[in-house]
Design an enzyme around this catalytic site. Structure first.
Site, PDB file in Angstrom:
ATOM      1  N   ILE A 137       0.908  -0.992  -0.057  1.00 59.39           N
ATOM      2  CA  ILE A 137      -0.093   0.018   0.127  1.00 59.39           C
ATOM      3  C   ILE A 137       0.929   1.210   0.042  1.00 59.39           C
ATOM      4  O   ILE A 137       2.075   1.174   0.407  1.00 59.39           O
ATOM      5  CB  ILE A 137      -1.312  -0.024   1.106  1.00 59.39           C
ATOM      6  CG1 ILE A 137      -0.135  -0.150   2.602  1.00 59.39           C
ATOM      7  CG2 ILE A 137      -2.005  -1.237   1.056  1.00 59.39           C
ATOM      8  CD1 ILE A 137      -1.049  -0.046   3.812  1.00 59.39           C
ATOM      9  N   ASP A 138       0.374   2.449  -0.450  1.00 59.05           N
ATOM     10  CA  ASP A 138       1.182   3.451  -0.755  1.00 59.05           C
ATOM     11  C   ASP A 138       1.640   3.973   0.738  1.00 59.05           C
ATOM     12  O   ASP A 138       0.861   3.775   1.688  1.00 59.05           O
ATOM     13  CB  ASP A 138       0.301   4.645  -1.424  1.00 59.05           C
ATOM     14  CG  ASP A 138       0.059   4.230  -2.952  1.00 59.05           C
ATOM     15  OD1 ASP A 138       0.831   3.339  -3.672  1.00 59.05           O
ATOM     16  OD2 ASP A 138      -0.934   4.605  -3.271  1.00 59.05           O
ATOM     17  N   LYS A 139       2.651   4.936   0.699  1.00 58.52           N
ATOM     18  CA  LYS A 139       3.123   5.594   1.905  1.00 58.52           C
ATOM     19  C   LYS A 139       2.293   6.135   2.518  1.00 58.52           C
ATOM     20  O   LYS A 139       2.168   5.996   3.890  1.00 58.52           O
ATOM     21  CB  LYS A 139       4.378   6.609   1.347  1.00 58.52           C
ATOM     22  CG  LYS A 139       4.806   7.348   2.673  1.00 58.52           C
ATOM     23  CD  LYS A 139       5.955   8.436   1.912  1.00 58.52           C
ATOM     24  CE  LYS A 139       6.299   9.468   3.072  1.00 58.52           C
ATOM     25  NZ  LYS A 139       7.100  10.572   2.476  1.00 58.52           N
TER      26      LYS A 139
END
Length: 303
Positions: A137-139
């Protein structure tokens, strides 16, 4: 930022991959061909084909990838563990944490924390740079992420990702008022044709992408939604919601270019994971509450 190299051809009818391999230290012909396939070599702003033969005076721009980071090292970073056994671990990733080391983020990642917490018991399927990582999942996306402690579990969980039986449910706040109460976005996602750091809905070099969404609450100018991923492409929810005219609140890549409601980065939280345990065959569901930062956004919207 990837470095850009300008190479000028001096010979006629030389294969472009041969010119690149000769001009860039440490670059093999096969690596040069990969750069050409990725559109990283341009002439006059246009991607160069692999079978291009040079003419003297042609100037090629080559976008070179950043050097690979060193193998990650264990770091004593606290983890919010929501499920763990001998085969896998499910953690609640905080907003702002990168999943694995990458250019610009050599340490302080979830992988560094997992290496400290799990010791040597992480699968090697993803390579030494991404031990145990089954999906990402993105930052700036918070929430649940599953990691495998051995190759058996990793392969089994990856198969569930492929056949869509590993269910991932997110909550998000989007800009605007969705007219329907639920819907599905079925639109292929691939690399943006002109911006290599972004993804886009495109027919070229793309893969099938399906996102199901439903409205949880409506506010003036914004909608709180639940999303279920049928596929898991990079930035999928962010790209799909922007595609239908409702980008995520705070998403300054695919939405409005300035912070809103004090939020920089997309308002997106991975709320629930459902999967079949690789060893027991039991169907497990792991959930997490909305984080404080997400609740603060909803409080502002209610106010």
């Amino acid at each position: 930022m990837d470095p850009i190299l300008v190479i000028e051809a001096t010979e006629s009818a030389e294969r472009i991959d041969a010119l690149l391999a000769r001009s860039v230290e440490g670059l093999t012909r096969s690596a040069a061909q990969r750069l050409l396939e990725q559109g990283a070599v341009t002439l006059g702003g246009r991607p160069v084909k692999k079978n291009h033969r040079t003419s003297p005076g042609e100037r090629f721009e080559v976008v070179l990838p950043e050097p690979e980071p060193a193998a990650p090292v264990p770091e004593n970073i606290p983890l919010d563990v929501r499920y763990e056994d001998d085969d896998l671990i499910v953690v609640n990733k905080p907003r702002g944490m990168v999943v694995h080391p990458a250019p610009g983020h050599p340490d302080g990642t979830l992988v560094n924390a997992l290496l400290y917490h799990c010791g040597d018991s992480l699968s090697g399927v993803g390579g030494e740079k991404r031990p145990g990582i089954v999906h990402r999942i993105d930052k700036d996306t918070s929430g649940l992420l599953i990691a495998a402690k051995n190759d058996f579990a990793h392969l089994a969980l990856s198969a569930q990702l492929s056949d869509h039986s590993l269910a991932r449910t997110y909550e998000a706040v989007v800009i605007g008022n969705l007219r329907a109460d639920s819907g599905t976005v079925n639109a292929p996602v691939g690399r943006h044709p002109t911006d290599r750091k972004r993804m886009a809905v495109t027919q070229k070099n793309s893969r099938e992408a399906v996102t199901h969404w439903e409205v949880l609450a409506r506010y003036p100018g914004y909608t709180h939604i639940r999303c279920r991923l049928e596929t898991g492409r990079t930035h999928q929810i962010r790209v799909h919601m922007a595609h239908i005219g409702h980008p995520l609140l705070g998403d300054m890549v695919y939405g409005r270019k300035k912070p809103e409601l004090g939020l920089e980065g997309q308002c997106l939280h991975a709320r629930e994971l459902t999967f079949v345990h690789p060893r027991s065959g039991e169907r497990l569901t792991v959930t997490t509450e909305l984080p404080d930062w997400f609740e603060a956004v909803l409080k502002k919207l209610r106010g």
